[in-house]
Scaffold this active site. Structure first.
Site, PDB file in Angstrom:
ATOM      1  N   ASP A  71       0.865  -1.178   0.000  1.00 52.39           N
ATOM      2  CA  ASP A  71       0.000   0.000   0.000  1.00 52.39           C
ATOM      3  C   ASP A  71       0.901   1.227   0.000  1.00 52.39           C
ATOM      4  OD1 ASP A  71      -2.351   1.584   0.262  1.00 52.39           O
ATOM      5  OD2 ASP A  71      -1.886   1.871   2.375  1.00 52.39           O
ATOM      6  N   SER A  72       0.306   2.374  -0.235  1.00 50.37           N
ATOM      7  CA  SER A  72       1.078   3.611  -0.196  1.00 50.37           C
ATOM      8  C   SER A  72       1.497   3.954   1.236  1.00 50.37           C
ATOM      9  CB  SER A  72       0.243   4.751  -0.777  1.00 50.37           C
ATOM     10  OG  SER A  72      -1.001   4.818  -0.113  1.00 50.37           O
ATOM     11  N   TYR A 117      -0.501   8.341  -2.885  1.00 48.48           N
ATOM     12  CA  TYR A 117      -0.575   7.954  -4.291  1.00 48.48           C
ATOM     13  C   TYR A 117      -1.807   8.616  -4.933  1.00 48.48           C
ATOM     14  CZ  TYR A 117       2.769   3.989  -3.762  1.00 48.48           C
ATOM     15  OH  TYR A 117       3.871   3.190  -3.559  1.00 48.48           O
ATOM     16  N   GLY A 118      -2.812   8.846  -4.094  1.00 49.43           N
ATOM     17  CA  GLY A 118      -4.132   9.257  -4.599  1.00 49.43           C
ATOM     18  C   GLY A 118      -4.148  10.560  -5.369  1.00 49.43           C
ATOM     19  N   CYS A 150      -3.747  -1.044  -1.975  1.00 56.46           N
ATOM     20  CA  CYS A 150      -4.004   0.369  -2.270  1.00 56.46           C
ATOM     21  C   CYS A 150      -5.062   0.512  -3.373  1.00 56.46           C
ATOM     22  CB  CYS A 150      -2.691   0.998  -2.728  1.00 56.46           C
ATOM     23  SG  CYS A 150      -2.838   2.729  -3.154  1.00 56.46           S
ATOM     24  N   THR A 167      -5.824   3.132  -5.091  1.00 62.37           N
ATOM     25  CA  THR A 167      -5.321   3.910  -6.224  1.00 62.37           C
ATOM     26  C   THR A 167      -4.436   3.044  -7.134  1.00 62.37           C
ATOM     27  OG1 THR A 167      -5.313   5.828  -4.744  1.00 62.37           O
ATOM     28  CG2 THR A 167      -4.183   6.070  -6.846  1.00 62.37           C
ATOM     29  N   GLU A 216      -5.718   9.507   9.337  1.00 57.26           N
ATOM     30  CA  GLU A 216      -4.320   9.472   9.790  1.00 57.26           C
ATOM     31  C   GLU A 216      -4.091  10.367  11.005  1.00 57.26           C
ATOM     32  OE1 GLU A 216      -1.145   8.900   7.368  1.00 57.26           O
ATOM     33  OE2 GLU A 216      -2.215   7.241   6.445  1.00 57.26           O
ATOM     34  N   CYS A 248     -11.097   3.015  -0.938  1.00 58.58           N
ATOM     35  CA  CYS A 248      -9.766   3.459  -0.513  1.00 58.58           C
ATOM     36  C   CYS A 248      -9.457   2.778   0.809  1.00 58.58           C
ATOM     37  CB  CYS A 248      -9.780   4.980  -0.364  1.00 58.58           C
ATOM     38  SG  CYS A 248      -8.329   5.654   0.463  1.00 58.58           S
ATOM     39  N   THR A 249      -8.185   2.417   0.968  1.00 61.56           N
ATOM     40  CA  THR A 249      -7.755   1.673   2.153  1.00 61.56           C
ATOM     41  C   THR A 249      -8.262   2.241   3.482  1.00 61.56           C
ATOM     42  OG1 THR A 249      -5.767   3.027   1.963  1.00 61.56           O
ATOM     43  CG2 THR A 249      -5.609   0.724   1.262  1.00 61.56           C
ATOM     44  N   HIS A 250      -8.279   3.569   3.582  1.00 64.95           N
ATOM     45  CA  HIS A 250      -8.591   4.192   4.865  1.00 64.95           C
ATOM     46  C   HIS A 250     -10.094   4.259   5.182  1.00 64.95           C
ATOM     47  CE1 HIS A 250      -4.508   5.471   4.247  1.00 64.95           C
ATOM     48  NE2 HIS A 250      -4.467   6.121   5.395  1.00 64.95           N
TER      49      HIS A 250
HETATM   50  N1  DGL Z   1      -3.843   3.882  -0.101  1.00 65.36           N
HETATM   51  C1  DGL Z   1      -4.497   4.909  -0.890  1.00 65.36           C
HETATM   52  C2  DGL Z   1      -5.713   4.305  -1.580  1.00 65.36           C
HETATM   53  O1  DGL Z   1      -6.273   3.330  -1.133  1.00 65.36           O
HETATM   54  C3  DGL Z   1      -4.907   6.095  -0.028  1.00 65.36           C
HETATM   55  C4  DGL Z   1      -3.757   6.950   0.436  1.00 65.36           C
HETATM   56  C5  DGL Z   1      -3.016   7.587  -0.729  1.00 65.36           C
HETATM   57  O2  DGL Z   1      -3.535   8.528  -1.353  1.00 65.36           O
HETATM   58  O3  DGL Z   1      -1.942   7.107  -1.035  1.00 65.36           O
HETATM   59  O4  DGL Z   1      -6.128   4.801  -2.598  1.00 65.36           O
END
Ligand code: DGL
Length: 275
Positions: A10-11, A42-43, A73, A75, A152, A184-186
């Site tokens: 993941d990012s 990454y987003g 991730c 993205t 976060e 998205c992961t979060h």
């Molecule tokens: N892990 C990214 C996603 O699931 C979110 C955080 C980022 O923007 O890198 O898209």
């Protein structure tokens, strides 16, 4: 039987929401996690950059000779994986396909909402994948760039998260979607706030859970489940200082990951690929 590890990247640390689902559904599997904490987010990055980062993340994980690699991730799954198809000798799977299929199955009125990073929404990948199974599906997608920093910084259940989520989710509510992909992961960490706004009648799809379920089915079908777990069953690597990751990661996973984290110079893998 296949005791090789599963690689997951993941990012940053958001992918631990996916790891947690895997740990619960596949308790005998050994997993190596890479969080690109030095290059997050990454987003908001360009397609070329996300592809470059994804390639180096995969290159690093390949050094562990895993049986499969999962892009936790959202993205990377939406933007990079479709471009990298067929380039590896092991399966490299994103969370997107499983989540799209779960949403198509879950919807009763054919209207599905998608929320994700700007990159994921711009890619339109969820709509394309859902339309492959259900051409009549209607989607409404909204980028929610403030969700990641809210999570976060520990605001996931605060009033600020509620107010921002209410704004973001308005077009999805108005569309009448009965299913919403947390792309998205979060976002699974904002589930409480999101479900309060969307109401009980809207099904929330957690891509991590959907992907973990499909991976389990696949490993069973191919007789590739692990039967032995080494002492270092879970290993974690990050591309920046591990301090914050150790602290937040232990909270995310509800398990101490102290002493299991290493730091990697990910640029070395980018350079090795001459990217
Ligand atoms: N892990 C990214 C996603 O699931 C979110 C955080 C980022 O923007 O890198 O898209």
């Amino acid at each position: 039987m296949d005791n090789r590890r599963i690689g997951l990247f993941d990012s940053g640390l958001g992918g631990l929401t996916v790891m947690k689902e895997l740990m619960e559904l596949l308790p005998d599997e050994s997993i190596v996690y890479f969080g690109d904490t030095g290059r997050i987010p990454y987003g908001s990055k360009s397609v070329e950059t996300v592809i470059k980062y994804t390639k180096s993340d995969i290159k690093f994980l390949q050094t562990f000779e895993p049986k499969t690699i999962i892009a936790a991730c959202g993205t990377a799954s939406a933007i990079a994986l479709p471009q990298l198809e067929g380039q590896y000798n092991i399966p490299v799977i994103g969370v997107l396909g499983a989540a799209a299929r779960a949403a198509v199955k879950a919807t009763r009125n054919g209207r599905v909402g998608v929320i994700g990073t700007a990159g994921t929404v711009r890619s339109d990948a969820y709509r394309r994948v859902m339309e492959q199974t259900e051409p009549e599906i209607q989607t409404v997608s909204v980028a929610c760039p403030l969700f990641v920093p809210l999570v976060e910084n520990g605001f996931a259940e605060k009033e600020a998260a509620y107010l921002i989520a209410k704004e973001y989710l308005e077009p999805i509510k108005t569309s009448g979607a009965d299913t919403l992909i947390l792309g998205c992961t979060h976002y699974p960490l904002l589930k409480k706030v999101i479900s309060e706004i969307m109401g009980d009648q809207v099904t929330l799809i957690n891509p991590g859970f959907a992907a973990a379920k499909e991976i389990k089915e696949e490993l069973i079908a191919k007789d590739m489940l692990a039967t032995q777990t080494p002492e270092d069953q879970y290993r974690f690597y990050v591309s920046d200082d591990p301090g914050e990751f150790t602290h937040l990661g232990s909270i995310f996973l509800e398990k101490s990951i102290n002493g299991m984290i290493g730091r990697v110079d990910i640029e070395q893998y980018t350079e090795a690929l001459a990217l």
